[in-house]
Design a protein around this motif. Sequence first.
Motif, PDB file in Angstrom:
ATOM      1  N   ASP A   1       7.878  28.449  34.705  1.00 42.34           N
ATOM      2  CA  ASP A   1       8.990  28.482  35.957  1.00 42.34           C
ATOM      3  C   ASP A   1       8.158  27.916  37.317  1.00 42.34           C
ATOM      4  OD1 ASP A   1      11.098  29.588  34.796  1.00 42.34           O
ATOM      5  OD2 ASP A   1      10.688  31.642  35.289  1.00 42.34           O
ATOM      6  N   TYR A   2       6.740  28.159  37.225  1.00 44.63           N
ATOM      7  CA  TYR A   2       5.991  27.806  38.031  1.00 44.63           C
ATOM      8  C   TYR A   2       5.808  26.153  38.141  1.00 44.63           C
ATOM      9  CZ  TYR A   2       1.797  26.322  40.685  1.00 44.63           C
ATOM     10  OH  TYR A   2       0.969  25.488  41.178  1.00 44.63           O
ATOM     11  N   PHE A   3       5.518  25.567  36.810  1.00 45.81           N
ATOM     12  CA  PHE A   3       5.547  24.211  36.890  1.00 45.81           C
ATOM     13  C   PHE A   3       6.829  23.413  36.806  1.00 45.81           C
ATOM     14  CE2 PHE A   3       1.603  25.425  34.768  1.00 45.81           C
ATOM     15  CZ  PHE A   3       0.593  24.946  35.903  1.00 45.81           C
ATOM     16  N   ARG A   4       7.835  23.809  36.429  1.00 48.66           N
ATOM     17  CA  ARG A   4       9.111  23.568  36.798  1.00 48.66           C
ATOM     18  C   ARG A   4       9.383  23.203  38.507  1.00 48.66           C
ATOM     19  NH1 ARG A   4      11.539  26.371  33.664  1.00 48.66           N
ATOM     20  NH2 ARG A   4      11.509  25.185  32.139  1.00 48.66           N
ATOM     21  N   ALA A   5       9.157  24.402  39.065  1.00 47.98           N
ATOM     22  CA  ALA A   5       9.453  24.489  40.312  1.00 47.98           C
ATOM     23  C   ALA A   5       8.457  23.391  41.332  1.00 47.98           C
ATOM     24  CB  ALA A   5       9.037  26.004  41.061  1.00 47.98           C
ATOM     25  N   LYS A   6       7.229  23.399  40.625  1.00 47.54           N
ATOM     26  CA  LYS A   6       6.085  22.410  41.336  1.00 47.54           C
ATOM     27  C   LYS A   6       6.483  20.958  41.097  1.00 47.54           C
ATOM     28  CE  LYS A   6       1.211  21.031  41.057  1.00 47.54           C
ATOM     29  NZ  LYS A   6       0.111  21.500  40.462  1.00 47.54           N
ATOM     30  N   LEU A   7       7.324  20.654  39.928  1.00 48.09           N
ATOM     31  CA  LEU A   7       7.654  19.247  39.801  1.00 48.09           C
ATOM     32  C   LEU A   7       9.000  18.723  40.552  1.00 48.09           C
ATOM     33  CD1 LEU A   7       7.187  19.054  35.880  1.00 48.09           C
ATOM     34  CD2 LEU A   7       5.905  17.748  37.692  1.00 48.09           C
ATOM     35  N   GLN A   8       9.727  19.935  40.921  1.00 47.87           N
ATOM     36  CA  GLN A   8      10.896  19.590  41.957  1.00 47.87           C
ATOM     37  C   GLN A   8      10.394  19.164  43.585  1.00 47.87           C
ATOM     38  OE1 GLN A   8      13.343  23.189  41.964  1.00 47.87           O
ATOM     39  NE2 GLN A   8      14.091  22.417  39.799  1.00 47.87           N
TER      40      GLN A   8
ATOM     41  N   PRO B   1      16.978  10.147  59.152  1.00 43.62           N
ATOM     42  CA  PRO B   1      18.559  10.624  58.893  1.00 43.62           C
ATOM     43  C   PRO B   1      18.755  11.861  58.223  1.00 43.62           C
ATOM     44  CG  PRO B   1      18.299   8.397  58.517  1.00 43.62           C
ATOM     45  CD  PRO B   1      16.958   8.726  58.573  1.00 43.62           C
ATOM     46  N   ALA B   2      19.483  12.808  58.643  1.00 43.28           N
ATOM     47  CA  ALA B   2      19.558  14.375  57.934  1.00 43.28           C
ATOM     48  C   ALA B   2      19.744  14.481  56.498  1.00 43.28           C
ATOM     49  CB  ALA B   2      20.883  14.671  58.807  1.00 43.28           C
ATOM     50  N   ASN B   3      20.530  13.141  55.946  1.00 39.31           N
ATOM     51  CA  ASN B   3      20.550  13.406  54.153  1.00 39.31           C
ATOM     52  C   ASN B   3      19.487  12.591  53.607  1.00 39.31           C
ATOM     53  OD1 ASN B   3      22.984  15.222  54.587  1.00 39.31           O
ATOM     54  ND2 ASN B   3      24.253  13.318  54.924  1.00 39.31           N
ATOM     55  N   SER B   4      18.586  12.258  54.106  1.00 39.86           N
ATOM     56  CA  SER B   4      17.583  11.406  53.617  1.00 39.86           C
ATOM     57  C   SER B   4      16.875  12.087  52.379  1.00 39.86           C
ATOM     58  CB  SER B   4      16.358  10.809  54.535  1.00 39.86           C
ATOM     59  OG  SER B   4      17.067  10.038  55.383  1.00 39.86           O
ATOM     60  N   HIS B   5      16.389  11.459  51.335  1.00 40.94           N
ATOM     61  CA  HIS B   5      15.364  12.122  50.453  1.00 40.94           C
ATOM     62  C   HIS B   5      14.087  11.627  51.059  1.00 40.94           C
ATOM     63  CE1 HIS B   5      18.341  13.326  47.584  1.00 40.94           C
ATOM     64  NE2 HIS B   5      18.900  12.085  47.748  1.00 40.94           N
ATOM     65  N   VAL B   6      13.370  12.481  51.682  1.00 42.48           N
ATOM     66  CA  VAL B   6      11.904  12.535  52.244  1.00 42.48           C
ATOM     67  C   VAL B   6      10.797  12.532  51.430  1.00 42.48           C
ATOM     68  CG1 VAL B   6      10.582  13.076  54.282  1.00 42.48           C
ATOM     69  CG2 VAL B   6      13.063  13.164  54.521  1.00 42.48           C
ATOM     70  N   VAL B   7       9.893  11.688  51.419  1.00 48.47           N
ATOM     71  CA  VAL B   7       8.547  11.768  50.795  1.00 48.47           C
ATOM     72  C   VAL B   7       7.234  11.642  51.919  1.00 48.47           C
ATOM     73  CG1 VAL B   7       6.831  10.768  49.148  1.00 48.47           C
ATOM     74  CG2 VAL B   7       9.346  10.472  48.630  1.00 48.47           C
ATOM     75  N   VAL B   8       6.597  12.688  51.742  1.00 46.25           N
ATOM     76  CA  VAL B   8       5.518  12.953  52.907  1.00 46.25           C
ATOM     77  C   VAL B   8       4.172  12.754  52.269  1.00 46.25           C
ATOM     78  CG1 VAL B   8       6.635  14.461  54.386  1.00 46.25           C
ATOM     79  CG2 VAL B   8       5.389  15.255  52.592  1.00 46.25           C
ATOM     80  N   TYR B   9       3.249  12.206  52.873  1.00 48.30           N
ATOM     81  CA  TYR B   9       2.041  11.855  52.427  1.00 48.30           C
ATOM     82  C   TYR B   9       0.971  11.951  53.539  1.00 48.30           C
ATOM     83  CZ  TYR B   9       1.761   6.916  54.123  1.00 48.30           C
ATOM     84  OH  TYR B   9       1.755   5.824  54.788  1.00 48.30           O
TER      85      TYR B   9
ATOM     86  N   ALA C   1      11.225  20.672  54.946  1.00 47.24           N
ATOM     87  CA  ALA C   1      11.889  21.764  54.371  1.00 47.24           C
ATOM     88  C   ALA C   1      12.645  22.640  55.384  1.00 47.24           C
ATOM     89  CB  ALA C   1      11.117  22.510  53.422  1.00 47.24           C
ATOM     90  N   GLU C   2      11.842  23.072  56.300  1.00 44.68           N
ATOM     91  CA  GLU C   2      12.456  24.145  57.237  1.00 44.68           C
ATOM     92  C   GLU C   2      13.327  23.482  57.991  1.00 44.68           C
ATOM     93  OE1 GLU C   2       8.811  26.063  58.854  1.00 44.68           O
ATOM     94  OE2 GLU C   2       8.666  27.509  57.377  1.00 44.68           O
ATOM     95  N   LEU C   3      13.421  22.301  58.213  1.00 41.18           N
ATOM     96  CA  LEU C   3      14.537  21.763  59.016  1.00 41.18           C
ATOM     97  C   LEU C   3      15.715  20.947  58.277  1.00 41.18           C
ATOM     98  CD1 LEU C   3      12.238  19.009  61.121  1.00 41.18           C
ATOM     99  CD2 LEU C   3      13.564  20.892  61.935  1.00 41.18           C
ATOM    100  N   GLY C   4      15.483  21.526  56.838  1.00 41.09           N
ATOM    101  CA  GLY C   4      16.606  21.197  56.089  1.00 41.09           C
ATOM    102  C   GLY C   4      16.735  20.013  55.246  1.00 41.09           C
ATOM    103  N   TYR C   5      15.781  19.322  55.372  1.00 38.20           N
ATOM    104  CA  TYR C   5      15.697  18.040  54.394  1.00 38.20           C
ATOM    105  C   TYR C   5      15.239  18.175  52.965  1.00 38.20           C
ATOM    106  CZ  TYR C   5      15.442  15.313  58.772  1.00 38.20           C
ATOM    107  OH  TYR C   5      15.868  14.710  59.913  1.00 38.20           O
ATOM    108  N   SER C   6      15.681  17.382  52.167  1.00 39.81           N
ATOM    109  CA  SER C   6      15.458  17.152  50.698  1.00 39.81           C
ATOM    110  C   SER C   6      14.011  16.564  50.980  1.00 39.81           C
ATOM    111  CB  SER C   6      16.135  16.449  50.026  1.00 39.81           C
ATOM    112  OG  SER C   6      15.792  16.066  48.896  1.00 39.81           O
ATOM    113  N   VAL C   7      12.951  17.172  50.448  1.00 41.25           N
ATOM    114  CA  VAL C   7      11.717  16.445  50.752  1.00 41.25           C
ATOM    115  C   VAL C   7      10.822  16.978  49.444  1.00 41.25           C
ATOM    116  CG1 VAL C   7      10.808  18.592  51.928  1.00 41.25           C
ATOM    117  CG2 VAL C   7       9.521  16.480  52.473  1.00 41.25           C
ATOM    118  N   LYS C   8       9.983  15.693  49.369  1.00 42.39           N
ATOM    119  CA  LYS C   8       8.700  15.974  48.221  1.00 42.39           C
ATOM    120  C   LYS C   8       7.375  15.423  48.938  1.00 42.39           C
ATOM    121  CE  LYS C   8      11.638  15.460  44.045  1.00 42.39           C
ATOM    122  NZ  LYS C   8      11.658  14.841  42.840  1.00 42.39           N
TER     123      LYS C   8
END
Length: 135
Positions: A7-14, A66-74, A91-98
Amino acid sequence: MSISASDYFRAKLQCEIDVMEVAESQPGSLVVVDTRRKSSWDHGHIPGAVHIPTARIPALARELVPANSHVVVYSWGPGCNGSTFAALAFAELGYSVKEMIGGMEYWIRNGLPLATATAGTIQSKPDPLVTAHTS
């Protein structure tokens, strides 16, 4: 509460993405955000990335991403957790982020292009010890 290793690694990969997946993504499918300070951004960043230092995300994200963006941070690399704080802010602003694991360090070590303030876009050779990527 205890969770299983699976469960941990599945969540981490998301919540993570590696540099090659970012580099090979469809243009426009991700908004890549460099979360480092301006001097680091000027020194070199991923071409097409948006610059929002971590502390400025709450103030600037909605204006620049934009609000519906898939965000990647580095951030810089595995020894820096700036991108973890940045991912949390998005994430706290509601974005989909990795979070891009390896950060700029592994982007460069994979021989991927680098945009700089002075030299434009530059390309280096991949480090054969960290990548199977061939130019």
